[in-house]
Design an enzyme around this catalytic site. Sequence first.
Site, mmCIF file in Angstrom:
data_model
loop_
_atom_site.group_PDB
_atom_site.id
_atom_site.type_symbol
_atom_site.label_atom_id
_atom_site.label_comp_id
_atom_site.label_asym_id
_atom_site.label_seq_id
_atom_site.Cartn_x
_atom_site.Cartn_y
_atom_site.Cartn_z
ATOM 1 N N GLU A 1 0.812 -1.217 0.000
ATOM 2 C CA GLU A 1 0.000 0.000 0.000
ATOM 3 C C GLU A 1 0.851 1.276 0.000
ATOM 4 O O GLU A 1 0.399 2.332 0.418
ATOM 5 C CB GLU A 1 -0.989 -0.045 1.167
ATOM 6 C CG GLU A 1 -1.926 -1.242 1.043
ATOM 7 C CD GLU A 1 -3.128 -1.232 1.972
ATOM 8 O OE1 GLU A 1 -3.263 -0.288 2.765
ATOM 9 O OE2 GLU A 1 -3.917 -2.185 1.901
ATOM 10 N N HIS B 1 -19.136 -8.359 4.591
ATOM 11 C CA HIS B 1 -17.752 -7.997 4.900
ATOM 12 C C HIS B 1 -17.173 -8.952 5.928
ATOM 13 O O HIS B 1 -17.788 -9.213 6.952
ATOM 14 C CB HIS B 1 -17.707 -6.560 5.435
ATOM 15 C CG HIS B 1 -16.313 -6.034 5.598
ATOM 16 N ND1 HIS B 1 -15.927 -5.250 6.654
ATOM 17 C CD2 HIS B 1 -15.201 -6.193 4.835
ATOM 18 C CE1 HIS B 1 -14.637 -4.932 6.532
ATOM 19 N NE2 HIS B 1 -14.178 -5.497 5.433
ATOM 20 N N HIS B 2 -16.003 -9.495 5.624
ATOM 21 C CA HIS B 2 -15.267 -10.350 6.553
ATOM 22 C C HIS B 2 -13.917 -9.726 6.858
ATOM 23 O O HIS B 2 -12.910 -10.073 6.239
ATOM 24 C CB HIS B 2 -15.046 -11.745 5.949
ATOM 25 C CG HIS B 2 -16.279 -12.580 5.873
ATOM 26 N ND1 HIS B 2 -16.343 -13.745 5.149
ATOM 27 C CD2 HIS B 2 -17.506 -12.426 6.431
ATOM 28 C CE1 HIS B 2 -17.559 -14.281 5.267
ATOM 29 N NE2 HIS B 2 -18.281 -13.487 6.040
ATOM 30 N N GLU B 3 -13.885 -8.783 7.774
ATOM 31 C CA GLU B 3 -12.577 -8.274 8.231
ATOM 32 C C GLU B 3 -12.014 -9.332 9.188
ATOM 33 O O GLU B 3 -12.726 -9.832 10.052
ATOM 34 C CB GLU B 3 -12.751 -6.927 8.936
ATOM 35 C CG GLU B 3 -11.476 -6.353 9.558
ATOM 36 C CD GLU B 3 -10.335 -6.177 8.570
ATOM 37 O OE1 GLU B 3 -10.467 -5.419 7.613
ATOM 38 O OE2 GLU B 3 -9.276 -6.831 8.765
ATOM 39 N N GLU C 1 -5.966 -6.225 1.513
ATOM 40 C CA GLU C 1 -4.706 -6.594 2.169
ATOM 41 C C GLU C 1 -4.287 -8.038 1.855
ATOM 42 O O GLU C 1 -3.794 -8.754 2.733
ATOM 43 C CB GLU C 1 -4.767 -6.390 3.697
ATOM 44 C CG GLU C 1 -4.963 -4.961 4.127
ATOM 45 C CD GLU C 1 -6.435 -4.534 4.117
ATOM 46 O OE1 GLU C 1 -7.296 -5.371 4.422
ATOM 47 O OE2 GLU C 1 -6.713 -3.367 3.791
ATOM 48 N N GLU D 1 -8.875 4.922 -0.393
ATOM 49 C CA GLU D 1 -9.083 5.205 1.037
ATOM 50 C C GLU D 1 -7.987 6.099 1.626
ATOM 51 O O GLU D 1 -8.260 6.899 2.515
ATOM 52 C CB GLU D 1 -9.171 3.894 1.827
ATOM 53 C CG GLU D 1 -7.911 3.039 1.723
ATOM 54 C CD GLU D 1 -8.054 1.667 2.393
ATOM 55 O OE1 GLU D 1 -9.191 1.194 2.534
ATOM 56 O OE2 GLU D 1 -7.031 1.079 2.763
HETATM 57 C C1 NOJ Z 1 -8.979 -1.598 5.055
HETATM 58 C C2 NOJ Z 1 -9.713 -1.808 3.783
HETATM 59 O O1 NOJ Z 1 -8.904 -1.515 2.674
HETATM 60 C C3 NOJ Z 1 -10.946 -0.929 3.801
HETATM 61 O O2 NOJ Z 1 -11.627 -1.026 2.570
HETATM 62 C C4 NOJ Z 1 -11.821 -1.331 4.944
HETATM 63 O O3 NOJ Z 1 -12.900 -0.445 5.023
HETATM 64 C C5 NOJ Z 1 -11.057 -1.302 6.269
HETATM 65 N N1 NOJ Z 1 -9.825 -1.989 6.150
HETATM 66 C C6 NOJ Z 1 -11.864 -1.937 7.384
HETATM 67 O O4 NOJ Z 1 -11.957 -3.313 7.175
HETATM 68 CA CA CA Z 2 -6.363 -1.418 2.637
#
Ligand code: NOJ
Ligand code: CA
Length: 704
Positions: free
Chosen positions: A173, A413-415, A484, A508
């Site tokens: 990034e 969404h799966h963070e 990521e 972002e």
């Molecule tokens: C980083 C991601 O690139 C972004 O799209 C996301 O909103 C945040 N992490 C939270 O998961």
């Molecule tokens: Ca990111």
Amino acid sequence: MKKLIYLFCALLVSGLNAYSQTHSLGSPSEKVKLTFTLINGQPTYSLSYKGKPVVEESSLGFKIKDMPDFGSGYSIVTVENSAFNETWQPVWGETKNIENKYNQLLVTLKDNATKPHLLKIVFKIYEDGLGFRYEFPEQENLQHFIIEEELSSFNLNGDHKIFWMPGDFDTNEYNYYTSKISEIEKMAKKRDGAIFTATPIQGAFVQTPLMAKSADGIYMSIHEAALINYPCMDLKFDVGTFNATTTLAPDAVGNKAYMRAPTQTPWRTIVVSDDAREIIASKMILNLNEPSKIKDPSFIKPMKYVGIWLEMHLGISTWDYAGQQSASDAGSDGKMAKKTKHGATNENTKKYIDFAASNGFGGVLVEGWNTGWEDWFGKWKEDVFDLVTPYPDFDVKGLNQYARSKGVGIITHHETSGSATNYERWMDTAYRQMNAYGSNALKSGYVGKIIPRGEYHDGQWMVNHYNRAISKAANYNIMVVAHEPVRPTGLHRTYPNFMAAEAARGQEFNFWSEGNPPEHETILPFTRLMGGPMDYTPGIFKIKKSYYVPGAKEQVHTTLTKQLALYVTLYSPVQMATDLPENYLAKPDAFQFIKDVAVDWDDTKVLLAEPGDYLAIARKAKGTNNWFIGGITDQDSREMIVDFSFLEKGKKYEITIYKDAPTASWDENPEAYVIEKLTVNNKTKLKVNVAKGGGFAISAFPKK
Ligand code: NOJ
Ligand code: CA
């Protein structure tokens, strides 16, 4: 589909060593030429383009752990030449048909160890470059083994101009640097504090895809294809000789890759041309991947989507239920909107679903819908996220039903917060829940240091994890967008449910850091996008953050019309309409382009291209005669000429052009645009003035 494989030379002279030590083979037209030479028992290769050297004598091979005699004193066992030619159709893509045509040289080597080992090197020579990989055939003296070092190198033999990112095992990034090879170390000292998890490698290390341009105008892009069960590759330059050597991301104990013969490595790729447009148009990396493994791809649907996303990045709402956490906490000026409320509520989600339905978007991404966000940022904790339990104000079942009733799908969404072990435990349950509620697309995320602790985003363990997530999702008929992840290597040919990835600096960063400079989007197609589509999140209409937060310095470093152009120039089968619905509703004339533009294409023509400077691409929407054109520039204003000769002969097209107003510029006046309608045909050449950091977008529909 036409498929033809033939051998024109296959000899077996094991033990006789009757082979010459040098073997050359050209691409079908001989434009690209590979030479393999065994020098003092060590394999090397070189590559030329139209008779000019591109890669000079470069090493090949491996060091294998605890096998010091592996690779000592090779001799050639066999050399086999073959040719291949087929045309295949991707499930989605930039063109309807893809030609896969190359000549192949397959060299089998045997070392002189007490217990000898066999190694095969396969070279595929295309009109647009070279791919090579190693194969370890089944053999008595090599079964389980550990890669200590891969010796592949790329001897560029010139202080080329390169577009690069510092070598790092955890992140891709960074902003790009443009410099001579000899300047890497000096420039790389400036690290980027906005990147949350980084493991920079000290020295003249760069990431791939690496874009280079030689003094005599030859463009080359070095990357890899089909990264499977192997770590990701960085390159270490010798700044005296301009030779770049492979560096593999290690695992927690310092090993590179655990292998078992028979097996093979990913392809090492060099795309080459004297025309920058051909670099972007290359399909070589896709061709080097295996055909699709998904028998029934009918669940895979390219789409545009909106989402509960930007509001969190601006600090207007939060991911967590209590309203305490926002990404803008990382904002460079410390200023953000007051943290007030949870974003993923029933009411807000319905608002986005309604907006999607009435404007023709296929998906609504919802972040912050599930429990765990109170805990997520930087804790390196294993069980942060529960991937099935919604917050009390998010009716996961009801909202999915509501979306479906309006012809829209929720993108789940799966963070993972980097805790891949936790995700592995939840994966089946979470995918089953998506199936049960009718959500068929997910966005994953890996912000944070990886768990298992000591592993990197780019190591073999994580490469296997990312690939497992994609193939498992395919079993559940789910499309994947990964943030990521390790950088893509064309695996979307094999798994077309792998729609897009982040794996570079996305939009972002413009909301909470110094952001992405105006040249950023002119470099991405030559670097990151060589491996596959990017979820960049274009379409910002409110360019400056000060609109929300008085005094804030952050901004998007483009004009508004350049944001429109990105839908065409940054190819992806999933594209977000990133801005807040109210900002689109306030400018319905410019929003029309986002509503019209396609995401799946029958044809693509790169019209103008120079990495770091400018780019213009025309694409023909799937199954139609409609074209969409995007043109962008870096920080310099310029005149760009669109040659419409790609249009169907004898037909008239009505075009709408969205361009920078004469007074526009990315920094002073980014939202000023002009929209014009014209009639054109395939003889038209249209001059467009593009502002500093600007761009233009054109839709062209045939006249009835
Ligand atoms: C980083 C991601 O690139 C972004 O799209 C996301 O909103 C945040 N992490 C939270 O998961
Ligand atoms: Ca990111």
